[in-house]
Write a protein that holds these residues in place. Structure first.
Motif, PDB file in Angstrom:
ATOM      1  N   GLY A  19     -84.984  50.807  64.141  1.00 20.20           N
ATOM      2  CA  GLY A  19     -86.292  51.555  64.228  1.00 20.20           C
ATOM      3  C   GLY A  19     -86.657  51.553  65.823  1.00 20.20           C
ATOM      4  O   GLY A  19     -87.930  52.348  65.857  1.00 20.20           O
ATOM      5  N   LEU A  20     -85.822  50.702  66.269  1.00 20.65           N
ATOM      6  CA  LEU A  20     -86.494  50.696  67.813  1.00 20.65           C
ATOM      7  C   LEU A  20     -85.773  51.915  68.537  1.00 20.65           C
ATOM      8  O   LEU A  20     -84.681  52.334  68.207  1.00 20.65           O
ATOM      9  CB  LEU A  20     -85.995  49.549  68.570  1.00 20.65           C
ATOM     10  CG  LEU A  20     -86.845  48.068  67.807  1.00 20.65           C
ATOM     11  CD1 LEU A  20     -86.452  46.871  68.807  1.00 20.65           C
ATOM     12  CD2 LEU A  20     -88.561  48.422  67.903  1.00 20.65           C
ATOM     13  N   VAL A  21     -86.492  52.106  69.733  1.00 19.95           N
ATOM     14  CA  VAL A  21     -86.048  53.495  70.640  1.00 19.95           C
ATOM     15  C   VAL A  21     -85.140  52.851  71.531  1.00 19.95           C
ATOM     16  O   VAL A  21     -85.266  51.637  71.928  1.00 19.95           O
ATOM     17  CB  VAL A  21     -87.184  53.886  71.177  1.00 19.95           C
ATOM     18  CG1 VAL A  21     -86.939  55.298  71.986  1.00 19.95           C
ATOM     19  CG2 VAL A  21     -88.246  54.262  70.300  1.00 19.95           C
TER      20      VAL A  21
ATOM     21  N   LYS B 208     -83.406  62.673  70.954  1.00 20.00           N
ATOM     22  CA  LYS B 208     -84.705  62.855  70.829  1.00 20.00           C
ATOM     23  C   LYS B 208     -85.285  63.145  72.451  1.00 20.00           C
ATOM     24  O   LYS B 208     -84.922  62.473  73.196  1.00 20.00           O
ATOM     25  CB  LYS B 208     -85.761  61.743  70.330  1.00 20.00           C
ATOM     26  CG  LYS B 208     -85.271  61.513  68.986  1.00 20.00           C
ATOM     27  CD  LYS B 208     -86.302  61.934  68.052  1.00 20.00           C
ATOM     28  CE  LYS B 208     -85.851  61.558  66.573  1.00 20.00           C
ATOM     29  NZ  LYS B 208     -86.762  62.491  65.465  1.00 20.00           N
TER      30      LYS B 208
ATOM     31  N   ALA C  81     -83.953  60.501  74.521  1.00 19.39           N
ATOM     32  CA  ALA C  81     -84.042  58.864  73.607  1.00 19.39           C
ATOM     33  C   ALA C  81     -83.485  59.151  72.172  1.00 19.39           C
ATOM     34  O   ALA C  81     -83.179  60.238  72.021  1.00 19.39           O
ATOM     35  CB  ALA C  81     -85.576  58.455  73.586  1.00 19.39           C
ATOM     36  N   THR C  82     -83.223  57.800  71.703  1.00 16.63           N
ATOM     37  CA  THR C  82     -82.761  57.996  70.057  1.00 16.63           C
ATOM     38  C   THR C  82     -83.502  57.006  69.431  1.00 16.63           C
ATOM     39  O   THR C  82     -84.015  56.015  69.901  1.00 16.63           O
ATOM     40  CB  THR C  82     -81.284  57.733  70.097  1.00 16.63           C
ATOM     41  OG1 THR C  82     -81.009  58.181  68.750  1.00 16.63           O
ATOM     42  CG2 THR C  82     -80.653  56.742  70.371  1.00 16.63           C
ATOM     43  N   ILE C  83     -83.221  56.905  68.110  1.00 15.81           N
ATOM     44  CA  ILE C  83     -83.765  55.719  67.356  1.00 15.81           C
ATOM     45  C   ILE C  83     -82.907  55.165  66.617  1.00 15.81           C
ATOM     46  O   ILE C  83     -82.098  55.485  66.002  1.00 15.81           O
ATOM     47  CB  ILE C  83     -84.783  56.408  66.482  1.00 15.81           C
ATOM     48  CG1 ILE C  83     -85.993  56.822  67.249  1.00 15.81           C
ATOM     49  CG2 ILE C  83     -85.428  55.208  65.347  1.00 15.81           C
ATOM     50  CD1 ILE C  83     -87.216  57.821  66.450  1.00 15.81           C
TER      51      ILE C  83
ATOM     52  N   GLU D 122     -84.625  61.780  60.801  1.00 20.26           N
ATOM     53  CA  GLU D 122     -85.184  60.753  60.420  1.00 20.26           C
ATOM     54  C   GLU D 122     -84.603  59.983  59.119  1.00 20.26           C
ATOM     55  O   GLU D 122     -84.509  58.894  59.212  1.00 20.26           O
ATOM     56  CB  GLU D 122     -86.563  61.063  60.055  1.00 20.26           C
ATOM     57  CG  GLU D 122     -87.245  61.207  61.319  1.00 20.26           C
ATOM     58  CD  GLU D 122     -88.630  61.902  61.303  1.00 20.26           C
ATOM     59  OE1 GLU D 122     -89.340  61.757  60.028  1.00 20.26           O
ATOM     60  OE2 GLU D 122     -88.976  62.680  61.865  1.00 20.26           O
TER      61      GLU D 122
END
Lengths: 157, 695
Positions: B664-666, B643, B658-660, B316
């Motif tokens: 901040g968007l996926v 993620k 998935a990732t960020i 994060e």
């Protein structure tokens, strides 16, 4: 369907006979979920759509480093796609094994409802009806209590 | 009893570690480079297994471990020279011990080759009898080497005094576990000494103020009782007295901090050893490790979940930091300078933090490598071949998950090398090679990847056979000529195995293709080099961790997607002159004499967008060697934090995780191997509800 109408599974409020309900509006309907299931309420943020998901799955968002799926409640209830506005909010609910977001038009209130006011939802096979757990009668209003696990289900039973 | 079951589980986990260590020490002896540290280590490993086995009443394991330990003790004390030791016997004993541990865990029994037992006895047969500690004579069938030990005692009361240190509870020792272990020997009479309990207002509930006297009516030797409880209590915390008369108590022979191998054998050496009231101390290694554990230095065991949480947090921070970096570009120049400087430091510190957390999860590949010598020995036996295994780079570290995933492919490739690669000793001699083949396994870091190579000096890949087989199965056209490299790569083709007959070692046709699939599932690559008559070498390249991934970010419509860099062959601008339309609306891309099917990412994933995609990403997949995926934009290359999507939604076809991203968007990470199959269904798939993301 009968399982969805069983009220014995409702979480117990601190006060034995009262259940706190978070209510919100979609058009002129009032809907609600038990307060214990609500983790937080946050503003709208763009979702990342998921390929080949059901139409009421809006996609996934980043909730402080965690990925959660967001669902369009209007669409799930057969009321057409939601239009995101300034008052739109995502209610983050705990489904037990994961968190999920539910997009609603606006949050109204948190109310205490006596359990005696809970009525079984009518067993009519209309679109979205399986998503209701109970109807709460409050004066002249009727609040539809949502069955969260049914909301996030992708193939309606 | 649940607590006991849990401890039993921990014991077997530790046994795996001990057998692994033992394997390494024995290998050092076999290669003639053993130091006294190796011999002591081997002794300690076997001793620890024995100690725990006694606690759980695993008599077969205790018996065997004891005989093995006696031999190692003979080496340790110098009574038998390492150079004169029959290493084969020790290696075989190590294998049997590992099998016994496995069998004991499964509750099974395992017959032990009497020849091996005799060999072990012969090994330390010439040693003075009193050298074998009397407390080891706990087994129902004592080894001849222990003839001096007293005969099995009859049922009588044995007193155990338990005087734990004040920190007993803090060490998470439940005294009930000790009592349960004691009760396993016979009727237990327990008295608790509560005299040391302070008044209530000064009582610290975490401090142990209790002492116990336990009288067990048993026919077990004091040694067996010591072994049963010494895994819970330190040396000075208990005394075992044969006979109920506590007055005969003598001080524990070993005070823990001054271990001496000679003193611990029997508290009162000489003829008195078999006397009734001999107070028995535990053997030295337990005494060495116990105080060490409490000293606070060294190592601790940490729950993996905690490290994973830490790893997530670092992930994060990496995301937040890339968000800040994006914002910095929007600042006016003057303010940006200070900001960018600070960001630069943050960048470096985050990187360092990430590396350090990853280092906590890292394990040396030794954990897997040390299983290999045994595998090779077993294969030597079952295949009738001779091989020397040479390991290098065992200390190379890689993420725990990768280490775990490494075992199967490695074992598979060693089997392959032994079965298909190495020739029989006769054939080798005929080919002018030494009778004994060599298998080398090495590991090294190369950038952000680990390279592991497995090579043998056998006959190499039988290209003609592979080609012939591939042709007969219609995998390649009869008129196509393959380069040697292409022919060798057929070994990764599903359904091709060159073994002439199916053996239980390999040759079921589910060989290297499975290895390749598993390696690629981890984001890795496998390549083969073969030289006929001289040998074959497989090289595995794997990422150092599964928590982050090197990705290529692309855009399709308004959405961004991540391709794992490991699956990308190249990216290029789409030149319409090299696109060849096919009947049925599909098209292929001409690519240096090859053709690659073109698919549009937006069609595949149901994204609404207009215009022609100007770019194409060429990827390599399981089923299609070259697949051209048309995208709107190639955004760039970036390390992304992986993620899991399954736990937050469900498995999504074509998406591995998935990732960020920095804003901040996926973004979704594509599962490249699943894409070809999706082209069959994509036309029927409903479009994605993409209009929200476009906002």
């Amino acid at each position: 369907m009968s399982a969805a109408h069983d009220l014995s599974g409702l979480p117990q409020a601190a006060s034995a006979d009262l259940q706190q309900i978070v209510t919100f509006r979609i058009d002129d309907r009032t809907l609600g979920v038990e307060v214990e299931a609500v983790r937080e309420i946050k503003g709208w943020q763009p979702t990342t759509p998921l390929p080949n998901a059901a139409s009421h799955v809006l996609g996934v968002i980043n909730l402080r480093g965690a990925i959660i799926a967001v669902y369009d409640l209007r669409r799930r209830l057969g009321l057409g796609p939601a239009e995101v506005s300034r008052s739109s909010v995502v209610i983050v609910v705990d489904l037990g094994e994961r968190l999920a977001g539910i997009l609603v038009d606006a949050v109204s209130d948190i109310i205490d409802m006596p359990r005696s006011s809970f009525r079984a939802a009518p067993d009519i096979a209309g679109e979205g009806d399986d998503a209701l757990k109970a109807l709460l009668v409050r004066g002249n209003d009727v609040i539809a209590l949502l069955d969260l696990s049914a909301i996030v289900r992708e193939t309606p039973i | 009893m649940d607590a006991l079951a849990e401890i039993r589980g921990i014991y077997f986990d530790e046994c795996d570690e001990f057998t692994g260590l033992l394997e390494g020490y024995l290998a050092a002896m076999a290669e003639g480079r053993a130091t006294s540290e190796d011999i002591n280590g081997a002794f300690r490993a076997v001793h620890s297994i024995k100690g725990g086995a006694g606690a759980f009443g695993l008599s077969a394991l205790v018996n065997f471990a004891h005989r093995f330990e006696a031999c190692l003790d003979a080496l340790r004390s110098g009574r038998v020279s390492v150079h004169a030791a029959p290493i084969d016997v020790l290696l075989q004993a190590g294998d049997v011990l590992t099998n016994l541990v496995q069998a004991s865990r499964d509750g099974a029994t395992l017959p032990i080759d009497s020849g091996l037992l005799e060999a072990l006895e012969a090994f330390c047969g010439g040693t003075p009898k009193q050298a074998v500690p009397a407390e080891f004579a706990i087994e129902p069938e004592p080894a001849p080497a222990e003839e001096a030990a007293p005969p099995a005692p009859s049922r009588r009361p044995v007193t155990v005094r338990i005087t734990p240190d004040a920190d007993l509870f803090r060490r998470a020792i439940d005294p009930r576990v000790v009592f349960e272990a004691l009760a396993g020997f016979g009727a237990l009479e327990l008295t608790c000494d509560t005299s040391a309990i302070p008044p209530l207002d000064s009582l610290d509930p975490l401090t142990c103020h209790l002492a116990w006297t336990a009288v067990v009516n048993t026919d077990a030797t004091p040694g067996a009782i010591v072994e049963a409880i010494d895994c819970f209590l330190a040396d000075h915390e208990f005394t075992v007295l044969d006979g109920s008369d506590a007055d005969h108590a003598s001080a524990p022979a070993n005070q823990g901090d001054t271990p001496s191998p000679q003193a611990d054998a029997v508290a009162q050496p000489g003829p008195a050893a078999s006397a009734d009231a001999a107070a028995v101390a535990k053997p030295e290694p337990a005494a060495v490790t116990a105080p060490g554990r409490r000293a606070g230095g060294g190592t601790i065991r940490v729950d993996l979940d905690r490290i994973d949480k830490l790893m997530n947090l670092v992930g994060e921070i990496v995301i937040t930091q890339s968000m800040l970096t994006e914002r910095a570009t929007m600042l006016p120049k003057r303010e940006a300078a200070v900001f960018v400087d600070a960001l630069f430091s943050l960048n470096r510190q985050t990187r360092e933090l990430q590396d350090n957390v990853m280092a906590v999860r890292a394990q040396p590949v030794k954990v897997v490598f040390q299983r290999l010598p045994r595998l090779v020995r077993e294969l030597e036996r079952s295949l009738g071949k001779k091989a020397e295994l040479k390991l290098a780079g065992e200390d190379t570290e890689v993420d725990k998950t990768i280490v775990e995933e490494l075992a199967d492919p490695l074992i598979h490739m060693i089997r392959n090398a032994m079965d298909h690669g190495l020739e029989s000793p006769e054939d080798r001699l005929a080919a002018g090679k030494p009778q004994e083949g060599v298998i080398r396994v090495s590991a090294e870091h190369r950038g952000s990847r680990i390279l592991i190579s497995i090579s043998d000096d056998g006959k190499g890949i039988d290209r003609d056979r592979l080609i012939e087989k591939a042709r007969s199965r219609g995998l390649i056209a009869p008129d196509v000529d393959l380069t040697p490299e292409e022919a060798d790569n057929l070994i990764f083709h599903p359904g091709l195995s060159t073994a002439a007959k199916v053996t239980d070692v390999s040759g079921r046709g589910v060989g290297m293709d499975v290895v390749r699939r598993n390696v690629e599932a981890l984001g890795g690559r496998i390549t083969v080099e073969s030289s006929p008559g001289r040998g074959c070498k497989f090289t595995l390249g794997l990422p150092l961790t599964l928590a982050v991934l090197d990705g290529m970010i692309v855009r399709a419509g308004a959405e961004r997607f991540v391709f794992p860099l490991s699956s990308i062959v190249e990216t290029m601008q789409l030149d319409s002159r090299s696109v060849e339309p096919l009947p049925g609306g599909r098209s292929v891309l001409r690519l240096r004499g090859e053709v690659a099917p073109i698919i549009r990412l937006r069609d595949l994933l149901g994204i609404r967008a207009l215009g022609n995609e100007p770019n194409v990403v060429i990827v390599e997949t399981d089923s299609v060697p070259r697949l051209a995926i048309a995208v709107d934009e190639i955004v760039g290359q970036q390390q992304v934090v992986v993620k899991n999507l399954e736990s937050s939604f469900r498995r999504v076809e074509g998406v591995s995780a998935a990732t960020i991203l920095g804003d901040g968007l996926v973004a979704l990470i594509l599962d490249v191997d699943a894409l070809p199959a999706m082209t069959q269904t994509s036309r029927r798939a409903p479009p994605m509800t993409g209009m929200y993301g476009a906002a």
